[in-house]
Design an enzyme around this catalytic site. Structure first.
Site, PDB file in Angstrom:
ATOM      1  N   ASP A  35      44.611  50.648  36.500  1.00 43.25           N
ATOM      2  CA  ASP A  35      45.808  50.026  37.069  1.00 43.25           C
ATOM      3  C   ASP A  35      45.424  49.438  38.425  1.00 43.25           C
ATOM      4  O   ASP A  35      45.212  50.161  39.396  1.00 43.25           O
ATOM      5  CB  ASP A  35      46.919  51.065  37.242  1.00 43.25           C
ATOM      6  CG  ASP A  35      47.490  51.547  35.911  1.00 43.25           C
ATOM      7  OD1 ASP A  35      46.842  51.348  34.871  1.00 43.25           O
ATOM      8  OD2 ASP A  35      48.598  52.138  35.919  1.00 43.25           O
TER       9      ASP A  35
ATOM     10  N   LYS B  91      52.372  45.672  35.311  1.00 39.78           N
ATOM     11  CA  LYS B  91      53.000  46.904  35.798  1.00 39.78           C
ATOM     12  C   LYS B  91      53.851  46.566  37.010  1.00 39.78           C
ATOM     13  O   LYS B  91      53.416  45.826  37.898  1.00 39.78           O
ATOM     14  CB  LYS B  91      51.914  47.931  36.148  1.00 39.78           C
ATOM     15  CG  LYS B  91      52.419  49.244  36.731  1.00 39.78           C
ATOM     16  CD  LYS B  91      51.247  50.191  36.959  1.00 39.78           C
ATOM     17  CE  LYS B  91      51.663  51.437  37.730  1.00 39.78           C
ATOM     18  NZ  LYS B  91      50.517  52.362  37.961  1.00 39.78           N
TER      19      LYS B  91
ATOM     20  N   LYS C 160      54.542  47.603  31.708  1.00 47.76           N
ATOM     21  CA  LYS C 160      54.618  49.001  32.139  1.00 47.76           C
ATOM     22  C   LYS C 160      55.585  49.088  33.318  1.00 47.76           C
ATOM     23  O   LYS C 160      55.410  48.394  34.326  1.00 47.76           O
ATOM     24  CB  LYS C 160      53.242  49.535  32.559  1.00 47.76           C
ATOM     25  CG  LYS C 160      53.307  50.961  33.134  1.00 47.76           C
ATOM     26  CD  LYS C 160      51.926  51.503  33.485  1.00 47.76           C
ATOM     27  CE  LYS C 160      52.023  52.860  34.192  1.00 47.76           C
ATOM     28  NZ  LYS C 160      50.691  53.432  34.511  1.00 47.76           N
TER      29      LYS C 160
END
Length: 227
Positions: free
Chosen positions: A95, A159, A188
């Site tokens: 991430d 994300k 996400k």
């Protein structure tokens, strides 16, 4: 209650603890909880990755870590080196906080070069890349633009948030991202997700993964609701 429903529900979660002062016992507990509930992955700071890889290697739980977290303000070579180092540490997913200064300053050539390089490093090692766009710092039109850019480079997930330097995910963020999504890129949601009600709404909106430090409590709440 159908056990399959609980299993399917828990697979939405990247169980997350991004504190930098965890003890070995706390890391082991996180791993044990991730295995017990069958969460998709466990996300920790890079320093703890070797321990997590060792504990989770015989399980189905994916090892996830973060790069240039939480500010997304490192020099590009440093960012790529962080990604390289994590790939070599046997993580399954990374991430990465997008280069917030480059995006805000509209230096899109460098911004896109950064995303292209990170994606190449990850995908050449079969590691999935999620890019954190920190929606709380962006206008709606910025969220639309960065979503389109990231999809052009086939990042695996967009994300929403770090959960640290701005507000967490909002339903409005997801709607905007989804409207601009293309290809195989998924969403996400993360940051401030602490209740079952929130999770249900995010899933309803089309989120494929949920990042939460409260995943165990949410899973327990879901289990109680289904009984």
């Amino acid at each position: 209650m159908s056990m399959n429903k609980l299993i399917d529900f828990c697979k939405y979660f990247d169980y997350t603890d991004l504190r930098n002062n965890l003890t070995f016992e706390e890391v082991k507990k996180l791993c044990d909880e991730a295995i017990e509930y069958g969460f998709y992955g466990l996300c920790v700071q890079p320093n703890y990755v070797p321990e997590v890889v060792s504990v989770l290697k015989s399980s189905s739980v994916k090892v996830i870590s973060v790069t240039d977290f939480p500010y997304g303000a490192s020099l590009l070579n440093s960012r790529w080196q962080q990604v390289e180092d994590l790939v070599k540490s046997a993580v399954d997913e990374i991430d990465l906080v997008m280069s917030i200064p480059l995006f805000i300053e509209k230096k899109f050539n460098l911004f896109e070069k950064d995303i292209e390089m990170a994606t190449q490093i990850c995908h050449s090692h079969n590691v999935k890349l999620k890019v954190i766009i920190e929606t709380g710092l962006l206008l709606p039109e910025d969220i639309s633009l960065v979503t389109r850019i990231l999809c052009n480079y086939n990042v695996d997930f967009i994300k929403t948030s770090t959960g640290i330097i701005s507000r967490g995910a909002s339903f409005e963020d997801i709607i905007i991202i989804k409207e601009n999504l293309s290809g195989s890129t998924k969403i996400k949601a993360s940051g401030g997700i602490r209740t079952l009600e929130q999770v249900h709404k995010f899933i309803e909106l089309g989120v494929a993964r949920i990042g939460s430090s409260n995943a165990v409590a949410i899973a327990k709440e879901y289990e109680e609701m289904m009984n």
